[in-house]
Design a protein around this motif. Structure first.
Motif, mmCIF file in Angstrom:
data_model
loop_
_atom_site.group_PDB
_atom_site.id
_atom_site.type_symbol
_atom_site.label_atom_id
_atom_site.label_comp_id
_atom_site.label_asym_id
_atom_site.label_seq_id
_atom_site.Cartn_x
_atom_site.Cartn_y
_atom_site.Cartn_z
ATOM 1 N N GLY A 1 48.477 40.777 35.092
ATOM 2 C CA GLY A 1 48.702 41.308 36.399
ATOM 3 C C GLY A 1 48.619 40.875 37.347
ATOM 4 O O GLY A 1 48.613 39.444 37.620
ATOM 5 N N PRO A 2 48.633 41.597 38.541
ATOM 6 C CA PRO A 2 48.749 40.864 39.959
ATOM 7 C C PRO A 2 47.286 40.234 40.183
ATOM 8 O O PRO A 2 46.424 41.106 39.540
ATOM 9 C CB PRO A 2 49.356 42.146 40.849
ATOM 10 C CG PRO A 2 48.333 42.995 40.318
ATOM 11 C CD PRO A 2 48.594 43.191 38.286
ATOM 12 N N SER A 3 47.271 39.231 40.869
ATOM 13 C CA SER A 3 46.309 38.681 41.563
ATOM 14 C C SER A 3 45.120 40.036 42.027
ATOM 15 O O SER A 3 45.666 40.675 42.980
ATOM 16 C CB SER A 3 46.572 37.848 43.524
ATOM 17 O OG SER A 3 45.165 37.350 43.248
ATOM 18 N N GLY A 4 43.716 39.845 41.521
ATOM 19 C CA GLY A 4 42.969 41.170 42.136
ATOM 20 C C GLY A 4 42.842 41.773 40.896
ATOM 21 O O GLY A 4 42.180 42.777 41.058
ATOM 22 N N SER A 5 43.628 42.020 39.684
ATOM 23 C CA SER A 5 43.784 42.982 39.145
ATOM 24 C C SER A 5 42.122 43.126 38.352
ATOM 25 O O SER A 5 42.323 44.114 37.205
ATOM 26 C CB SER A 5 44.961 43.132 38.636
ATOM 27 O OG SER A 5 45.094 41.886 37.631
ATOM 28 N N GLY A 6 41.156 42.322 37.865
ATOM 29 C CA GLY A 6 40.487 42.356 37.251
ATOM 30 C C GLY A 6 40.607 40.884 36.293
ATOM 31 O O GLY A 6 39.512 41.396 35.197
ATOM 32 N N LYS A 7 41.360 40.659 35.571
ATOM 33 C CA LYS A 7 41.478 38.964 34.629
ATOM 34 C C LYS A 7 40.340 38.898 34.370
ATOM 35 O O LYS A 7 39.591 38.669 33.304
ATOM 36 C CB LYS A 7 43.195 38.347 34.835
ATOM 37 C CG LYS A 7 44.005 39.454 35.856
ATOM 38 C CD LYS A 7 45.399 38.765 34.637
ATOM 39 C CE LYS A 7 45.375 37.888 36.577
ATOM 40 N NZ LYS A 7 45.852 38.782 37.475
#
Ligand SMILES: Nc1ncnc2c1ncn2[C@@H]1O[C@H](COP(=O)(O)OP(=O)(O)OP(=O)(O)O)[C@@H](O)[C@H]1O
Ligand SMILES: [Mg+2]
Lengths: 408, 226
Positions: B39-45
């Motif tokens: 997932g993109p950066s900042g997506s909560g991973k």
């Protein structure tokens, strides 16, 4: 988490920050050092005074007219007006104090002058008129010859036992035994020599001689207060003997009930007791100063622990992330604070001991540290570490793992 | 079912501003799955991983790990879960800088009372497994990035946890070293371990059996790989 692990951690924390830790510990070091050095000095002084004033044999006390230490000058009249203590008093004590083993009578002149042939001493010889108990009751020994016997006293033989200084002065090249010395124009045959005693408070204890009691009264008259020395039958009986003696003396001197004794009981403990009384305040002040410095040191430790907790936030996060509980982290920092202050305590103890050793080596005071002060010092340090380490340790323990891990 | 996440939300509050990082995540993980989260950066991973790893707690929702409800546990219980059930591998390694590789790997066992001798033996075995038998007494700053990450992996697996979590484990490594690390994960998976890892690289995600894609704190796509 095992205690040994925590302990190793604490030591490695110290090793990685030696200079900072040492500076922090300065307060503890100085505080503990003060206590230990002070204690060793006082203990040494006490010991040295004890040795010097141990003018009496063991389990011996003495009845005398004047107190050993006279504090107020206005009291002097009160003592001077007391009745003299007499030979009859001594006989009464000897007869009726059942807890006593040996009761001696002695009377002193502090300025006798002795002659032998063309030699003479200064008029500062301590002359004692004695009974045979004198020797043991004063903790003295005979180096050569014999001491004055009961027979010498009963038959009033003109014999004398002389101290080492007198030997040096009058008999530099001769054996004094069997020679006659002159005292106030009378001849006394030297029958014995006292064992050398050395000096107390800078004064020689060896320029003394003893003659039979009634030889003394014949020379100087009976108008002198005597001292009665009482040796208790066993060390355990000293107190009983003292009470009995006080009773006998009061009856002898017709002291009414409720009136205080008109004589003094002196023992080796009298002076050390007096010393303890004075040094009590010195001790209290020293402990107060040391406590303040330990308090300051404690605040220093708290400060350094807070810094350490902040610096090691990530480490705390790592430890928590692999399963360290709050208590694990709490103990880690608490033990670190305790080990830190104990280290300071140890250094302080070492320095304090060193000062004691130095004093011991450079002065006549046999400075010595009582073991209990060392332990007390260490326990006190642990306590300081514990008290002032709790807050930083709690702060560390309560950190949130993820916040701690993210800390930059 | 090893992991069951139900309506997991995480809201960060910065002053008066509320930043929702996770917005209702539902996720089931079975034993021996190998999952890649993308997932993109900042997506909560990372937020999700930290919650799964019990390093962080959700603002709402339920998290069942091995049928235990983790959301109701206190600090010490969570510490015990982290110790026994979870092996976490971080992008930045998170090793104790002054401790040897061996001691770093021993660390989780220090906190569960394993006796010193057994602890040492297990740590040595774990380090051998990741190919670091000859670097046990080196400190992190005496090791390469790849070697550091291997130490971290050894630490993560030494307690035989139910699940190994890795948040961008190759993010700080060059691609060749990254491949070596991925081989280790593959080996661990073959030995029966459950693995969840976060990555930005498709070719790394392809090592897994299942790819979960996050966007804006929600699961965008959840697909099996063959
Ligand atoms: N401690 C925090 N306080 C406030 N907001 C946070 C905090 N941690 C994360 N966030 C926010 O939560 C959102 C999710 O962050 P997260 O770290 O989970 O992203 P990520 O998917 O791991 O990104 P990346 O790929 O860059 O690592 C982001 O918008 C981030 O700003
Ligand atoms: Mg991330």
């Amino acid at each position: 988490m095992v205690l040994t692990d925590t302990f190793h951690l604490a030591l490695s924390a110290f090793r990685s920050n030696k200079m900072r830790s040492l500076l922090t510990l300065l307060g503890i070091i100085i505080g503990v050092m003060t206590i230990i050095a002070m204690q060793s000095l006082i203990t040494g002084l006490r010991k040295s005074i004890n040795e010097q004033v141990s003018s009496l044999g063991s389990s011996v006390f003495q009845v005398q007219k004047f107190p050993a230490i006279n504090m107020g000058p206005h009291d002097h009249d009160k003592y001077r007006n007391r009745k003299d203590i007499t030979y009859a008093d001594a006989l009464a004590v000897r007869e009726r104090v059942t807890a006593a083993k040996a009761v001696g009578a002695e009377v002193w002149n502090w300025g006798a002058e002795l002659r032998y042939k063309d030699r003479k001493t200064l008029p500062n010889i301590q002359l004692a008129g004695v009974t045979p108990e004198f020797l043991e009751n004063n903790g003295l020994e005979i180096a050569e010859g014999r001491f004055i016997t009961a027979e010498d006293v009963d038959l009033n033989v003109a014999v004398t036992v002389i101290g080492a200084d007198v030997v040096d002065k009058l008999f530099p090249f001769e054996d004094p035994l069997g020679k006659d010395i002159k005292l106030m124009g009378r001849r006394f045959e030297v029958v014995g020599i006292f064992e050398k005693k050395g000096s107390a408070f800078g004064q020689s204890q060896d320029n003394r001689i003893a003659i039979p009691f009634f030889q003394f009264t014949r020379l100087y008259g009976k108008e002198r207060s005597i001292n009665i020395t009482v040796q208790a039958a066993t060390p355990a009986l000293v107190e009983t003997a003292t009470e009995q003696t006080i009773g006998v003396m009061r009856t002898q001197r017709k002291v009414k009930p409720g009136i205080e004794n008109d004589f003094e009981i002196y023992s080796n403990e009298t002076i050390t007791g007096f010393f303890d009384n004075i040094t009590k305040y010195v001790r209290i002040v020293a402990i107060a100063i040391a406590s303040i410095s330990l308090l300051v040191a404690g605040v220093g430790i708290m400060n350094i622990m807070l810094v350490s907790v902040t610096e090691r936030t990530r480490e705390i996060g790592i430890r928590k992330s692999v399963g360290a509980k709050r208590s694990d982290i709490l103990w880690q920092f608490l033990i670190e604070a305790i080990v830190l202050s104990e280290l300071g305590g140890l250094i302080g103890i070492m320095l304090g001991l060193g000062i004691g050793k130095l004093v011991d080596a450079l002065t006549p005071i046999p400075a010595a540290v009582p073991v209990w002060t060392v332990f007390l010092g260490l326990i006190f340090c642990s306590f300081v570490g514990l008290v002032f380490g709790v807050y930083p340790a709690l702060k560390a323990a309560r950190m949130d793992p993820i916040t701690a891990l993210r800390y930059e | 079912m090893l992991i069951k996440l139900e309506k997991i939300e995480k809201i960060y509050e910065i002053g008066t501003v509320q930043v929702p990082a996770l917005r209702g995540i539902n996720l089931n993980v079975e034993k021996n799955e190998y999952i890649a989260i993308m997932g993109p950066s900042g997506s909560g991973k990372s937020t999700l991983m930290n919650i799964i790893g019990c390093l962080d707690t959700p603002s709402s929702g339920d998290y069942l790990l091995n049928q235990h409800n983790v959301s109701t546990m206190d600090d010490d219980q969570l510490a015990e879960i982290r110790n026994r059930e979870i092996g976490f591998v971080f992008q930045t390694f998170n090793l104790l800088p002054r401790a040897s590789a061996l001691h770093n790997v021993e660390l989780p066992m220090i906190y569960n009372g394993t006796p010193a001798a057994g602890r040492r033996k297990m740590a040595e075995e774990a380090l051998e497994k990741v190919g670091l038998a000859d670097r046990m007494h080196h400190k992190p700053n005496e090791l390469s990035g790849g070697q550091r990450q291997r130490v971290a992996i050894a630490r993560a697996l030494v307690n035989r946890p139910s699940i190994i979590l890795a948040d961008e484990p190759t993010g700080n490594l060059d691609s060749r070293t990254g491949d070596e690390i991925m081989e280790i994960f593959e080996g661990l998976h073959e030995q029966g371990n459950t693995i969840i890892l976060v990555t930005h690289e498709e070719y790394i995600a392809e090592h897994s059996n299942r790819i979960i894609r996050l966007r804006d704190g929600m699961v965008e796509r959840d697909e099996s790989v063959h």
